[in-house]
Design a protein around this motif. Sequence first.
Motif, PDB file in Angstrom:
ATOM      1  N   TRP A  40       0.830  -1.201   0.000  1.00 57.12           N
ATOM      2  CA  TRP A  40       0.000   0.000   0.000  1.00 57.12           C
ATOM      3  C   TRP A  40       0.866   1.253   0.000  1.00 57.12           C
ATOM      4  O   TRP A  40       1.897   1.302   0.664  1.00 57.12           O
ATOM      5  CB  TRP A  40      -0.908   0.012   1.224  1.00 57.12           C
ATOM      6  N   THR A  41       0.389   2.277  -0.725  1.00 54.09           N
ATOM      7  CA  THR A  41       1.108   3.549  -0.783  1.00 54.09           C
ATOM      8  C   THR A  41       0.104   4.691  -0.691  1.00 54.09           C
ATOM      9  O   THR A  41      -0.868   4.705  -1.451  1.00 54.09           O
ATOM     10  CB  THR A  41       1.864   3.682  -2.128  1.00 54.09           C
ATOM     11  N   PRO A  42       0.322   5.651   0.219  1.00 52.39           N
ATOM     12  CA  PRO A  42      -0.543   6.837   0.209  1.00 52.39           C
ATOM     13  C   PRO A  42      -0.198   7.688  -1.014  1.00 52.39           C
ATOM     14  O   PRO A  42       0.976   7.983  -1.257  1.00 52.39           O
ATOM     15  CB  PRO A  42      -0.207   7.568   1.501  1.00 52.39           C
ATOM     16  N   THR A  43      -1.208   8.040  -1.811  1.00 50.28           N
ATOM     17  CA  THR A  43      -0.952   8.823  -3.026  1.00 50.28           C
ATOM     18  C   THR A  43      -1.330  10.286  -2.873  1.00 50.28           C
ATOM     19  O   THR A  43      -0.806  11.133  -3.585  1.00 50.28           O
ATOM     20  CB  THR A  43      -1.711   8.233  -4.226  1.00 50.28           C
ATOM     21  N   SER A  44      -2.263  10.576  -1.965  1.00 45.99           N
ATOM     22  CA  SER A  44      -2.605  11.981  -1.702  1.00 45.99           C
ATOM     23  C   SER A  44      -3.167  12.089  -0.296  1.00 45.99           C
ATOM     24  O   SER A  44      -3.629  11.111   0.276  1.00 45.99           O
ATOM     25  CB  SER A  44      -3.619  12.504  -2.725  1.00 45.99           C
ATOM     26  N   GLY A  45      -3.123  13.292   0.237  1.00 49.37           N
ATOM     27  CA  GLY A  45      -3.620  13.524   1.591  1.00 49.37           C
ATOM     28  C   GLY A  45      -2.574  13.199   2.639  1.00 49.37           C
ATOM     29  O   GLY A  45      -1.440  12.831   2.331  1.00 49.37           O
ATOM     30  N   LEU A  46      -2.960  13.334   3.885  1.00 52.57           N
ATOM     31  CA  LEU A  46      -2.070  13.079   5.008  1.00 52.57           C
ATOM     32  C   LEU A  46      -2.321  11.690   5.573  1.00 52.57           C
ATOM     33  O   LEU A  46      -3.469  11.291   5.727  1.00 52.57           O
ATOM     34  CB  LEU A  46      -2.288  14.119   6.106  1.00 52.57           C
ATOM     35  N   ASP A  47      -1.241  10.984   5.910  1.00 46.08           N
ATOM     36  CA  ASP A  47      -1.436   9.677   6.534  1.00 46.08           C
ATOM     37  C   ASP A  47      -1.220   9.737   8.039  1.00 46.08           C
ATOM     38  O   ASP A  47      -1.246   8.710   8.715  1.00 46.08           O
ATOM     39  CB  ASP A  47      -0.588   8.590   5.878  1.00 46.08           C
ATOM     40  N   GLU A  48      -1.037  10.930   8.585  1.00 45.48           N
ATOM     41  CA  GLU A  48      -1.026  11.125  10.037  1.00 45.48           C
ATOM     42  C   GLU A  48      -1.329  12.585  10.329  1.00 45.48           C
ATOM     43  O   GLU A  48      -1.172  13.452   9.479  1.00 45.48           O
ATOM     44  CB  GLU A  48       0.301  10.714  10.660  1.00 45.48           C
ATOM     45  N   GLY A  49      -1.817  12.852  11.546  1.00 43.73           N
ATOM     46  CA  GLY A  49      -2.157  14.221  11.897  1.00 43.73           C
ATOM     47  C   GLY A  49      -2.495  14.353  13.366  1.00 43.73           C
ATOM     48  O   GLY A  49      -2.483  13.384  14.119  1.00 43.73           O
ATOM     49  N   ILE A  50      -2.810  15.583  13.755  1.00 42.96           N
ATOM     50  CA  ILE A  50      -3.145  15.897  15.142  1.00 42.96           C
ATOM     51  C   ILE A  50      -4.276  16.921  15.140  1.00 42.96           C
ATOM     52  O   ILE A  50      -4.294  17.833  14.317  1.00 42.96           O
ATOM     53  CB  ILE A  50      -1.899  16.418  15.892  1.00 42.96           C
ATOM     54  N   THR A  51      -5.229  16.748  16.051  1.00 41.78           N
ATOM     55  CA  THR A  51      -6.365  17.655  16.136  1.00 41.78           C
ATOM     56  C   THR A  51      -6.051  18.820  17.069  1.00 41.78           C
ATOM     57  O   THR A  51      -5.006  18.853  17.717  1.00 41.78           O
ATOM     58  CB  THR A  51      -7.608  16.924  16.671  1.00 41.78           C
ATOM     59  N   GLN A  52      -6.991  19.709  17.171  1.00 42.52           N
ATOM     60  CA  GLN A  52      -6.913  20.786  18.145  1.00 42.52           C
ATOM     61  C   GLN A  52      -7.345  20.254  19.521  1.00 42.52           C
ATOM     62  O   GLN A  52      -7.930  19.191  19.619  1.00 42.52           O
ATOM     63  CB  GLN A  52      -7.804  21.961  17.716  1.00 42.52           C
ATOM     64  N   ILE A  53      -7.049  21.010  20.559  1.00 46.01           N
ATOM     65  CA  ILE A  53      -7.498  20.663  21.914  1.00 46.01           C
ATOM     66  C   ILE A  53      -8.962  21.078  22.037  1.00 46.01           C
ATOM     67  O   ILE A  53      -9.346  22.153  21.581  1.00 46.01           O
ATOM     68  CB  ILE A  53      -6.639  21.382  22.976  1.00 46.01           C
ATOM     69  N   THR A  54      -9.760  20.219  22.658  1.00 45.97           N
ATOM     70  CA  THR A  54     -11.174  20.535  22.825  1.00 45.97           C
ATOM     71  C   THR A  54     -11.607  20.334  24.274  1.00 45.97           C
ATOM     72  O   THR A  54     -10.995  19.564  25.015  1.00 45.97           O
ATOM     73  CB  THR A  54     -12.055  19.691  21.892  1.00 45.97           C
ATOM     74  N   CYS A  55     -12.641  21.059  24.652  1.00 44.80           N
ATOM     75  CA  CYS A  55     -13.227  20.970  25.997  1.00 44.80           C
ATOM     76  C   CYS A  55     -14.646  20.424  25.878  1.00 44.80           C
ATOM     77  O   CYS A  55     -15.284  20.557  24.845  1.00 44.80           O
ATOM     78  CB  CYS A  55     -13.283  22.343  26.653  1.00 44.80           C
TER      79      CYS A  55
END
Length: 184
Positions: A40-55
């Motif tokens: 498998w190969t990611p061809t577009s987009g992000l394959d990892e990330g981080i969200t904002q902090i939420t309450c």
Amino acid sequence: MATGNPSVFLLTVNGQIEGANFPEYDNLYCKYCYVYGHDWTPTSGLDEGITQITCKGSQSNKLIWNFPLETTFKSTSPSGWPQLVVSVYGPDVFGNDVVRGYGATHIPITPGQHSRTIPMFVPEPTWRLQKFTSWLLGRRPEFTDPKVVAQGRAEEVRSLRLKLICCKFAPCRKLICCCFLLFQ
């Protein structure tokens, strides 16, 4: 006449990490990544990330991220089908960021609407002395690589009563599968 190139198919994942239910905690954020086989190969987009902090809201204990996901994978074989790995972090009483849960799910292989709820868990020290010193020093056990959760080698963990992640997927057309993820 056959060519030497194998045929490929695409898997497109579109959606969002909507939120979670962590009644005991507030000010949480989420890290995500995909685990997939060698073909498998990611061809577009992000394959990892981080969200904002939420309450949490004043009316409920639900945390809302509404964080978008958009990734396309290419493969010649379904072996090693992608999994989404989610790690949730937040502050402890001393203000240190500590893991509040790990979880993983396979992206569904069939077209249509799908829902998934992933139980979250955290590593637990094996000895009481380790538990006390980790609390005292603010260094709780956590995986150096959260992808281990998807590989089934997450040993010595304690399951918690926490839930996260409901996945919704759109129908597959031709060789392109569009997946919509909605996390709760």
